[in-house]
Design a protein around this motif. Structure first.
Motif, short mmCIF file in Angstrom:
data_model
loop_
_atom_site.label_atom_id
_atom_site.label_comp_id
_atom_site.label_asym_id
_atom_site.label_seq_id
_atom_site.Cartn_x
_atom_site.Cartn_y
_atom_site.Cartn_z
N PRO A 1 0.82 -1.22 0.00
CA PRO A 1 0.00 0.00 0.00
C PRO A 1 0.85 1.27 0.00
O PRO A 1 1.05 1.92 1.03
N HIS A 2 1.35 1.65 -1.16
CA HIS A 2 2.23 2.81 -1.27
C HIS A 2 1.50 4.14 -1.13
O HIS A 2 2.08 5.13 -0.71
N HIS A 3 0.23 4.19 -1.53
CA HIS A 3 -0.47 5.45 -1.64
C HIS A 3 -1.56 5.57 -0.56
O HIS A 3 -2.03 4.59 0.00
N PHE A 4 -1.94 6.81 -0.31
CA PHE A 4 -2.92 7.07 0.74
C PHE A 4 -4.23 6.33 0.50
O PHE A 4 -4.88 5.87 1.44
N LYS A 5 -4.62 6.19 -0.76
CA LYS A 5 -5.87 5.49 -1.07
C LYS A 5 -5.81 4.03 -0.65
O LYS A 5 -6.84 3.37 -0.51
N ASP A 6 -4.59 3.50 -0.46
CA ASP A 6 -4.42 2.11 -0.07
C ASP A 6 -4.41 1.92 1.45
O ASP A 6 -4.41 0.79 1.93
N VAL A 7 -4.35 3.03 2.18
CA VAL A 7 -4.26 2.96 3.64
C VAL A 7 -5.65 2.71 4.24
O VAL A 7 -6.62 3.37 3.86
N LYS A 8 -5.73 1.76 5.16
CA LYS A 8 -6.98 1.53 5.88
C LYS A 8 -7.06 2.56 7.01
O LYS A 8 -6.56 2.36 8.11
N LEU A 9 -7.69 3.68 6.70
CA LEU A 9 -7.66 4.83 7.61
C LEU A 9 -8.29 4.50 8.95
O LEU A 9 -7.88 5.04 9.99
N GLU A 10 -9.28 3.61 8.97
CA GLU A 10 -9.92 3.25 10.24
C GLU A 10 -8.96 2.50 11.16
O GLU A 10 -9.19 2.42 12.38
N SER A 11 -7.88 1.95 10.60
CA SER A 11 -6.91 1.22 11.41
C SER A 11 -5.80 2.12 11.95
O SER A 11 -5.00 1.69 12.78
N VAL A 12 -5.74 3.36 11.49
CA VAL A 12 -4.72 4.30 11.96
C VAL A 12 -5.08 4.75 13.36
O VAL A 12 -6.13 5.37 13.58
N ASP A 13 -4.22 4.45 14.34
CA ASP A 13 -4.52 4.80 15.73
C ASP A 13 -3.58 5.87 16.30
O ASP A 13 -3.72 6.29 17.44
N LEU A 14 -2.64 6.32 15.47
CA LEU A 14 -1.71 7.36 15.90
C LEU A 14 -1.09 8.01 14.67
O LEU A 14 -0.77 7.33 13.69
N VAL A 15 -0.95 9.33 14.71
CA VAL A 15 -0.24 10.07 13.68
C VAL A 15 0.84 10.90 14.36
O VAL A 15 0.59 11.54 15.39
N GLU A 16 2.04 10.87 13.80
CA GLU A 16 3.13 11.71 14.29
C GLU A 16 3.56 12.66 13.18
O GLU A 16 3.58 12.29 12.00
N ILE A 17 3.92 13.87 13.58
CA ILE A 17 4.40 14.89 12.65
C ILE A 17 5.87 15.18 12.97
O ILE A 17 6.23 15.43 14.13
N TYR A 18 6.71 15.12 11.94
CA TYR A 18 8.15 15.33 12.10
C TYR A 18 8.64 16.42 11.15
O TYR A 18 8.00 16.71 10.13
N THR A 19 9.80 16.97 11.48
CA THR A 19 10.52 17.81 10.53
C THR A 19 11.10 16.90 9.45
O THR A 19 11.09 15.67 9.57
N THR A 20 11.66 17.50 8.40
CA THR A 20 12.31 16.73 7.36
C THR A 20 13.81 16.96 7.35
O THR A 20 14.47 16.82 6.33
N ALA A 21 14.36 17.31 8.49
CA ALA A 21 15.80 17.53 8.60
C ALA A 21 16.54 16.20 8.48
O ALA A 21 15.95 15.13 8.43
N ASN A 22 17.89 16.28 8.41
CA ASN A 22 18.69 15.06 8.30
C ASN A 22 18.42 14.11 9.46
O ASN A 22 18.50 12.89 9.31
N GLU A 23 18.11 14.67 10.62
CA GLU A 23 17.69 13.86 11.77
C GLU A 23 16.30 14.36 12.17
O GLU A 23 16.18 15.37 12.86
N PRO A 24 15.25 13.67 11.73
CA PRO A 24 13.87 14.16 11.95
C PRO A 24 13.58 14.42 13.43
O PRO A 24 13.95 13.64 14.30
N LYS A 25 12.90 15.54 13.69
CA LYS A 25 12.52 15.91 15.04
C LYS A 25 11.00 15.78 15.17
O LYS A 25 10.25 16.29 14.34
N LEU A 26 10.56 15.08 16.23
CA LEU A 26 9.13 14.92 16.48
C LEU A 26 8.52 16.25 16.90
O LEU A 26 8.98 16.88 17.85
N LEU A 27 7.48 16.69 16.17
CA LEU A 27 6.81 17.94 16.48
C LEU A 27 5.49 17.73 17.21
O LEU A 27 5.12 18.53 18.07
N ASN A 28 4.77 16.67 16.86
CA ASN A 28 3.45 16.50 17.46
C ASN A 28 2.99 15.05 17.33
O ASN A 28 3.35 14.35 16.38
N ARG A 29 2.20 14.61 18.30
CA ARG A 29 1.54 13.30 18.27
C ARG A 29 0.04 13.54 18.28
O ARG A 29 -0.47 14.29 19.13
N ILE A 30 -0.68 12.91 17.35
CA ILE A 30 -2.11 13.14 17.21
C ILE A 30 -2.83 11.82 17.48
O ILE A 30 -2.59 10.82 16.79
#
Length: 258
Positions: A153-182
């Motif tokens: 499932p490479h694309h968002f349309k392939d994701v079973k959204l009802e199964s997603v129980d956590l989303v994390e937001i990161y920077t895109t730096a060489n060492e990603p930094k966690l910005l938020n947990r949803i």
């Protein structure tokens, strides 16, 4: 302007993509002209051959035990402890070392990784191998066996959204930094914002002249891998690429940082 960087790859039967750029002089021609000697013709052919350049546009891959593995940009390890044992090492880096478009890929070859780079198995994911990479969330870049690419499932349309129980937001730096947990009720709202994404209006839309802010969005399910996508803030306009470009509500900004 198109900032699409992830969302999977198109699996191909070729080991790598080749882009040939033939650069010839403006007036050069290997055809004989009146009063031109055979020696002159041969010299001209040689000159054109020297000016011809082959550029190889590498796909990020690793060849291991007879299987071609391609970087799965839309996936990251769900947990670092999902990494398995070392199963091998890179024997040869092709980029900057191979300019022959007919080179036959061998076991141990990698497009970009240096000789001696360790290859790891992944627990509960027999079709993957991994390489340590600090630029990836949870510290490893995943490579998927090419024969399995069409099923993943490479694309968002392939994701079973009802199964997603956590989303994390990161920077895109060489060492990603966690910005938020949803999670929880906020997660439900966030999912709705993603689903409500709208295609840009017909015609050219205005683009910011400044580089966009880019965020990594990691969607976790009960799988040993998580889905990875990017969200962009282009001068106040939020957008992403679940397939083609889609514009997002400005409300998404409240979820990008704590």
């Amino acid at each position: 302007m198109n900032y699409k960087t992830t969302g999977g790859f198109s699996m191909k039967k070729l080991s790598f993509l080749l882009l040939f750029s033939i650069m010839l002089s403006a007036c050069g021609s290997a055809n004989a002209v009146p009063n031109q000697s055979g020696e002159d013709v041969e010299k001209q052919k040689l000159h054109q051959k020297e000016e011809t350049a082959t550029i190889i546009d590498w796909v990020d891959f690793v060849q291991f035990e007879g299987t071609h593995y391609v970087s799965a940009d839309s996936a990251v390890l769900a947990e670092k402890n999902s990494i398995g044992k070392e199963i091998g090492v890179v024997a040869f880096q092709m980029a900057d070392n191979i300019n022959d478009p007919y080179y036959k890929v061998k076991n141990g070859d990698a497009a970009f990784w240096k000789e001696g780079t360790a290859l790891f198995g992944v627990k509960e994911m027999p079709d993957f191998l991994a390489i340590a990479d600090e630029s990836k969330v949870n510290g490893y870049r995943l490579y998927l066996a090419e024969p399995k690419g069409e099923e993943f499932p490479h694309h968002f349309k392939d994701v079973k959204l009802e199964s997603v129980d956590l989303v994390e937001i990161y920077t895109t730096a060489n060492e990603p930094k966690l910005l938020n947990r949803i999670e929880g009720e906020r997660l439900d709202t966030f999912k709705e914002l993603l689903k409500q994404g709208a295609e840009p209006p017909a015609g050219d839309r205005a683009y910011s002249q400044e580089d966009p802010e880019i965020y990594q969005m990691i969607l976790y399910t009960d799988e040993p891998f998580a889905h990875a996508f990017h969200i962009y803030n282009e001068g106040g306009q939020w957008l992403w690429y679940p397939w083609d470009e889609e514009l997002l509500s400005g409300e998404i900004e409240h979820f990008m940082i704590p």
